[in-house]
Design a protein around this motif. Sequence first.
Motif, PDB file in Angstrom:
ATOM      1  N   TRP A  43       0.788  -1.229   0.000  1.00  0.00           N
ATOM      2  CA  TRP A  43       0.000   0.000   0.000  1.00  0.00           C
ATOM      3  C   TRP A  43       0.820   1.280   0.000  1.00  0.00           C
ATOM      4  CZ3 TRP A  43      -4.416  -1.329  -1.627  1.00  0.00           C
ATOM      5  CH2 TRP A  43      -4.927  -2.592  -1.307  1.00  0.00           C
ATOM      6  N   ALA A  50      -4.681   4.390  -3.336  1.00  0.00           N
ATOM      7  CA  ALA A  50      -5.442   3.671  -2.312  1.00  0.00           C
ATOM      8  C   ALA A  50      -6.344   4.613  -1.525  1.00  0.00           C
ATOM      9  CB  ALA A  50      -4.476   2.944  -1.374  1.00  0.00           C
ATOM     10  N   PHE A  54     -10.314   3.509  -1.457  1.00  0.00           N
ATOM     11  CA  PHE A  54     -10.897   3.026  -0.206  1.00  0.00           C
ATOM     12  C   PHE A  54     -11.251   4.135   0.782  1.00  0.00           C
ATOM     13  CE2 PHE A  54      -8.137  -0.485  -1.735  1.00  0.00           C
ATOM     14  CZ  PHE A  54      -9.133  -1.429  -1.958  1.00  0.00           C
ATOM     15  N   TRP A  56      -9.152   6.166   2.437  1.00  0.00           N
ATOM     16  CA  TRP A  56      -8.238   6.157   3.578  1.00  0.00           C
ATOM     17  C   TRP A  56      -7.535   7.496   3.732  1.00  0.00           C
ATOM     18  CZ3 TRP A  56      -5.571   0.984   1.814  1.00  0.00           C
ATOM     19  CH2 TRP A  56      -6.450  -0.083   2.044  1.00  0.00           C
ATOM     20  N   ARG A 106      -7.998 -10.390   0.771  1.00  0.00           N
ATOM     21  CA  ARG A 106      -8.051  -9.072   0.133  1.00  0.00           C
ATOM     22  C   ARG A 106      -8.780  -9.097  -1.206  1.00  0.00           C
ATOM     23  NH1 ARG A 106      -2.099  -6.706  -0.030  1.00  0.00           N
ATOM     24  NH2 ARG A 106      -1.959  -8.310  -1.641  1.00  0.00           N
ATOM     25  N   SER A 110     -14.115  -5.157  -3.229  1.00  0.00           N
ATOM     26  CA  SER A 110     -13.489  -3.835  -3.289  1.00  0.00           C
ATOM     27  C   SER A 110     -14.382  -2.765  -2.675  1.00  0.00           C
ATOM     28  CB  SER A 110     -13.168  -3.467  -4.742  1.00  0.00           C
ATOM     29  OG  SER A 110     -14.364  -3.410  -5.512  1.00  0.00           O
ATOM     30  N   PRO A 112     -15.400  -0.344  -0.143  1.00  0.00           N
ATOM     31  CA  PRO A 112     -14.508   0.198   0.897  1.00  0.00           C
ATOM     32  C   PRO A 112     -14.857  -0.223   2.315  1.00  0.00           C
ATOM     33  CG  PRO A 112     -14.975   1.876  -0.743  1.00  0.00           C
ATOM     34  CD  PRO A 112     -15.838   0.706  -1.090  1.00  0.00           C
ATOM     35  N   LYS A 113     -16.135  -0.246   2.659  1.00  0.00           N
ATOM     36  CA  LYS A 113     -16.544  -0.554   4.035  1.00  0.00           C
ATOM     37  C   LYS A 113     -16.056  -1.929   4.460  1.00  0.00           C
ATOM     38  CE  LYS A 113     -20.689  -1.153   6.883  1.00  0.00           C
ATOM     39  NZ  LYS A 113     -22.178  -1.091   6.901  1.00  0.00           N
ATOM     40  N   ALA A 115     -13.891  -3.977   2.457  1.00  0.00           N
ATOM     41  CA  ALA A 115     -12.509  -4.217   2.033  1.00  0.00           C
ATOM     42  C   ALA A 115     -11.514  -3.728   3.081  1.00  0.00           C
ATOM     43  CB  ALA A 115     -12.250  -3.536   0.694  1.00  0.00           C
ATOM     44  N   THR A 116     -11.816  -2.617   3.734  1.00  0.00           N
ATOM     45  CA  THR A 116     -10.895  -2.085   4.740  1.00  0.00           C
ATOM     46  C   THR A 116     -10.699  -3.079   5.879  1.00  0.00           C
ATOM     47  OG1 THR A 116     -11.504   0.193   4.200  1.00  0.00           O
ATOM     48  CG2 THR A 116     -10.497  -0.196   6.356  1.00  0.00           C
ATOM     49  N   GLN A 219      -9.860   1.342  -9.121  1.00  0.00           N
ATOM     50  CA  GLN A 219     -10.462   0.230  -8.386  1.00  0.00           C
ATOM     51  C   GLN A 219     -10.136  -1.107  -9.048  1.00  0.00           C
ATOM     52  OE1 GLN A 219     -14.805  -0.270  -8.530  1.00  0.00           O
ATOM     53  NE2 GLN A 219     -14.797  -0.232  -6.285  1.00  0.00           N
TER      54      GLN A 219
END
Length: 505
Positions: A43, A50, A54, A56, A106, A110, A112-113, A115-116, A219
């Motif tokens: 990452w 990223a 996601f 972040w 992983r 994909s 985000p909620k 996948a994180t 993505q």
Amino acid sequence: MDENEPLINRSGDKTIIIYTRRWWVLAIFSLNCFMQAIIWNTWGPIAQSAKEVFGWDDGQLGMLPNWGNIGFIATVIFASYIMDEKGLRISCVVCSGLISAGAALRCITSIPKYATWLINTSAILNGIAGTVFFAGPALIASVWFPLDQRATATAIGSFFNYAGVAVGFVIGPQLVSAPKYNHSSATGPSQSNDLTTDISVTTASYDNHTTLLNYSQLQTETMWLMYYECMAAGALFIAGLIYFPNKPPTPPSYTASVKRIEYTNALGKIIRNGPVWLISLAYALPAGVYGVWGSVLDVILNPVGVSQANVGWIGFFATMAGCFGSLVIARFADLFMKHMKLFLVCLYICGGGSYVWFTLICTKIIPYSLVQIYISCIIGCIFLNGGIPLFYELSCEVSYPIAEGITGAFLTLLNNSFGVMFLLALQIPNIGTSWMNWTLLGSIAVGLLFMFAFPESYGRTDLDMEIDIPAPTEEEKSIVFIPNGSNKIIVNDDILTTTHDIAAT
């Protein structure tokens, strides 16, 4: 002839027999080191992409490698017990399976909620897997390799670990594009009242908009990066499952055959061993800070104006240079035994000087130059990473007869502890990035002080050199038929032959 029976077999004496399968074992082990490091460094090199995919921030990005370090710290003592009590096969295969399982998590989604959470869980599993592959190079070298190849074998294991970090710097930016934005501004009328005259005033207002243009592309590319890494990890797991012997039929050195101190007693002895603490802290403080410093290099250099792609190449060239440097330095250490402390002091002084140069460029005391950033990073990494195998070997020397797996675990436990503290500082709001370079320099300076105080000794090597090993007799040398038609003299090897394979002389 049984496949585990060596070509030369003198039971009951001190003949040292070396097996060619040691290179297969080292290859599988090293490639797992490589894969674990690539996944750990996924990452940082694509930090800007990223963030968009996601949602972040810098704190979340810093926690991903940190979860790996935390998982490592929580389990490394147990892993060292498994390595020394249950052997290399079960510990390596299980940890290879953890790498594959974490990589597979992983790939599930994909969104985000979800996948994180999955990516954070994957980082923990990958960190647990690193307990064996990060702490084990010295143990592999001791179990499978003779005295004059031990430092080189340790360096190869470390080489692939850091080569994985280096390749992570490249494959991420090559497979995942940088974010592309459209910046626009809109102008429109805005009304306000003048409170002194109660008159309505019309003025112009400006509204700036930034739009991400390639979200779907980012993505898709990010998911494919994780698919590729998952497939590679799975292939290595299957290869190790098929063939990864626990140890050779006969030990490659006298000290490899000596029974080591019982596990719980060894932990007590290593904690009370002053020289082990000195060499471990001399290694762990700079290496722990430097390892995670590299994982957030994009965060450090982004304010300076270095692009994500350039950061990836800087990280790649620097880490690969350090990897090759470690092989060369380790080979010199094998050839010029008992001079490791001198090597390490010189490496730290030169590495520290390179990162002083780098820091002065980042703070604009020296005028900005991308070329100088490349050069200072590459030279610094050669000197800092180049000495890591020597630290492992020197630690095993002063801790002998404590098992190498326990010593390696102790070093890497301290290493990861300092890395965790460094990355946790990123959670402090508005802390910025300039402190990171100064912290790295301070860690090198303190590491040098520990090195100067360290009393150098070589208990394990001295014992191996004192044992008189008889050379093979002429009758024990065989001319073996090789499938390509050439004859080759094989001594102390495990190439299997039958009567009709022996060429007439």
